[in-house]
Design an enzyme around this catalytic site. Sequence first.
Site, PDB file in Angstrom:
ATOM      1  N   ARG A 105       0.855  -1.183   0.000  1.00  0.00           N
ATOM      2  CA  ARG A 105       0.000   0.000   0.000  1.00  0.00           C
ATOM      3  C   ARG A 105       0.897   1.241   0.000  1.00  0.00           C
ATOM      4  O   ARG A 105       2.103   1.139   0.178  1.00  0.00           O
ATOM      5  CB  ARG A 105      -0.979  -0.004   1.188  1.00  0.00           C
ATOM      6  CG  ARG A 105      -0.285  -0.422   2.463  1.00  0.00           C
ATOM      7  CD  ARG A 105      -0.468   0.383   3.662  1.00  0.00           C
ATOM      8  NE  ARG A 105      -0.493   1.777   3.496  1.00  0.00           N
ATOM      9  CZ  ARG A 105       0.583   2.566   3.548  1.00  0.00           C
ATOM     10  NH1 ARG A 105       1.801   2.059   3.720  1.00  0.00           N
ATOM     11  NH2 ARG A 105       0.472   3.864   3.442  1.00  0.00           N
ATOM     12  N   GLY A 106       0.221   2.401  -0.210  1.00  0.00           N
ATOM     13  CA  GLY A 106       0.986   3.626  -0.415  1.00  0.00           C
ATOM     14  C   GLY A 106       1.121   3.798  -1.917  1.00  0.00           C
ATOM     15  O   GLY A 106       1.535   2.863  -2.621  1.00  0.00           O
ATOM     16  N   ALA A 107       0.752   4.995  -2.403  1.00  0.00           N
ATOM     17  CA  ALA A 107       0.603   5.184  -3.849  1.00  0.00           C
ATOM     18  C   ALA A 107       1.840   4.771  -4.672  1.00  0.00           C
ATOM     19  O   ALA A 107       1.722   3.935  -5.582  1.00  0.00           O
ATOM     20  CB  ALA A 107       0.211   6.634  -4.111  1.00  0.00           C
ATOM     21  N   ASP A 109      -2.436  10.691  -2.871  1.00  0.00           N
ATOM     22  CA  ASP A 109      -2.752   9.560  -3.747  1.00  0.00           C
ATOM     23  C   ASP A 109      -3.141   9.979  -5.151  1.00  0.00           C
ATOM     24  O   ASP A 109      -2.998   9.217  -6.104  1.00  0.00           O
ATOM     25  CB  ASP A 109      -3.851   8.717  -3.110  1.00  0.00           C
ATOM     26  CG  ASP A 109      -3.323   8.072  -1.857  1.00  0.00           C
ATOM     27  OD1 ASP A 109      -3.312   8.730  -0.811  1.00  0.00           O
ATOM     28  OD2 ASP A 109      -2.843   6.923  -1.948  1.00  0.00           O
ATOM     29  N   ASN A 168      -6.045  12.416  -0.261  1.00  0.00           N
ATOM     30  CA  ASN A 168      -5.115  11.845   0.727  1.00  0.00           C
ATOM     31  C   ASN A 168      -5.897  10.875   1.609  1.00  0.00           C
ATOM     32  O   ASN A 168      -7.122  10.803   1.534  1.00  0.00           O
ATOM     33  CB  ASN A 168      -4.523  12.938   1.630  1.00  0.00           C
ATOM     34  CG  ASN A 168      -4.244  14.223   0.899  1.00  0.00           C
ATOM     35  OD1 ASN A 168      -5.152  14.994   0.636  1.00  0.00           O
ATOM     36  ND2 ASN A 168      -3.019  14.456   0.561  1.00  0.00           N
ATOM     37  N   LYS A 169      -5.179  10.207   2.481  1.00  0.00           N
ATOM     38  CA  LYS A 169      -5.829   9.268   3.401  1.00  0.00           C
ATOM     39  C   LYS A 169      -6.963   9.948   4.158  1.00  0.00           C
ATOM     40  O   LYS A 169      -6.840  11.102   4.563  1.00  0.00           O
ATOM     41  CB  LYS A 169      -4.765   8.714   4.359  1.00  0.00           C
ATOM     42  CG  LYS A 169      -5.256   7.793   5.450  1.00  0.00           C
ATOM     43  CD  LYS A 169      -6.116   6.651   4.955  1.00  0.00           C
ATOM     44  CE  LYS A 169      -5.512   5.782   3.895  1.00  0.00           C
ATOM     45  NZ  LYS A 169      -6.484   4.808   3.326  1.00  0.00           N
TER      46      LYS A 169
HETATM   47  O1  MRU Z   1      -4.827   3.226   1.807  1.00  0.00           O
HETATM   48  P1  MRU Z   1      -3.337   3.390   1.817  1.00  0.00           P
HETATM   49  O2  MRU Z   1      -2.702   2.901   3.069  1.00  0.00           O
HETATM   50  O3  MRU Z   1      -2.680   2.867   0.566  1.00  0.00           O
HETATM   51  O4  MRU Z   1      -3.157   4.958   1.782  1.00  0.00           O
HETATM   52  C1  MRU Z   1      -1.906   5.463   1.636  1.00  0.00           C
HETATM   53  C2  MRU Z   1      -1.843   6.898   1.835  1.00  0.00           C
HETATM   54  O5  MRU Z   1      -2.804   7.603   1.980  1.00  0.00           O
HETATM   55  C3  MRU Z   1      -0.514   7.477   1.744  1.00  0.00           C
HETATM   56  O6  MRU Z   1      -0.370   8.492   2.625  1.00  0.00           O
HETATM   57  C4  MRU Z   1      -0.331   7.925   0.304  1.00  0.00           C
HETATM   58  O7  MRU Z   1      -0.490   6.833  -0.575  1.00  0.00           O
HETATM   59  C5  MRU Z   1       0.930   8.538   0.069  1.00  0.00           C
HETATM   60  S1  MRU Z   1       2.156   7.339  -0.019  1.00  0.00           S
HETATM   61  C6  MRU Z   1       3.640   8.041  -0.117  1.00  0.00           C
END
Ligand code: MRU
Length: 322
Positions: free
Chosen positions: A44-46, A214, A224-225
Amino acid sequence: MENIRLENGKLYLLDQTQLPNREIYITPETKEDYFRAIQTLQVRGAPAIGIFAAYAMALLDGDKAEIKKYLDSARPTAVNLSWATQRMLSAYNEGRDLLKEALDIHNEDKLRCRRISEYGLSLLNDGDGILTHCNAGALATSQYGTGLGPLLLGKEKGYTFHAYVDETRPLLQGARLTSYELEKAEVDTTLICDNTAATLMKQGKINAVLVGADRIAANGDTANKIGTLNTAILAKHFNVPFYVLAPTSTIDYTLNSGEEIVIEERADNEIKTMWYKEPMAPGVTKCFNPAFDVTDAELITAIITEKGIIKNPDTEKMEKLK
Ligand code: MRU
C-alpha cells in the site's frame, strides 16, 4: 528496509498487514496473488503500489492490456497504479525489456523520494514538532518516503524532530507502520489518536503537518488518506503550515479539480471487527468507510514534488510545473 525486492527473477513483498508484529515476505505468482496483495493492502501507499504493479506487468504472462486493466481495478484512487501499468504497457508495445522498465520505475522512485525529502527538509527547523497522518514513508514508496521523507532524511543529517503520529483510523497505518518506521530510525515518536491533533496544535507543539497524496488534480486539490481534510482544516485554523509531499507521477492533469477524483470505499468490517476480538458495533449498523478524502488546494501551504516546491498551489502554478 526493502519492501519490494526482485531476486533471481522472483518478487518478494514485505506483507504490510503483518506489521509491526511480524516481518514476513510473500512471493506472489499468479495475477490473482498480485491483485489480492494490492486490494488487501499487503502492499500500500501510492508509489509502492505502482512499483509493485510494474513488476507484476513484467513477470506475469498473458495479455498485458488485460493484466493492466485487472490490476488497475484493485484500487481506484492512487493514480500511481495506472500510471505505472500504462508505462509498462507502452514499453511492451514498443518491444522494450519489461524487467528493466520495472527496475527503472523502482529506481526513479528512490531518486524522486530523495529529492522530495530534501525539499521538504529545507522548510523545517531543527527541533520542530511534526504531525503526520497515515504512512507515507519507505514502506509506502521505495526509500525515505514522501510525507515521512524529511523526518527520515533529517535524522540521517543529525536533525532532532518530534514526530506526532496520527494512528489513522480505521486501518491504523500510522500506529502500525509509521510508528514502526520512525522507531526503527530512532526518531522521537509520539502516537496519538486522530482526534488529539487539535489539542497539540492549540498547545503550540506542531510546527508543520506533513502528508503524502494519492492523486492530485490539475488545480492542486489533493486526495489523501481519510482524515487528512480534518487535519488541513485544523492546520489552517491554528496557522500551522500544511505540506503535501508527492512525486509528479501522483498528479493527474486529466482532472480539473478534486471533485472529479474517484474515492475508494472499503468494507464495513474494517471499522467494526477487523482489529478487535469482538465486534465494536452491532452487526446491522451501517458504515461509511471512504479510504480517502480531498483537501482543497486553498488549505495547502505547499505541494512538494521532486521538481520543487509549489507554494499556495493553483491551476496556473500546477500547469507551469507540467
Ligand atoms: O490506503 P493506503 O494505506 O494505501 O493509503 C496510503 C496513503 O494515503 C498514503 O499516505 C499515500 O499513498 C501517500 S504514499 C507516499
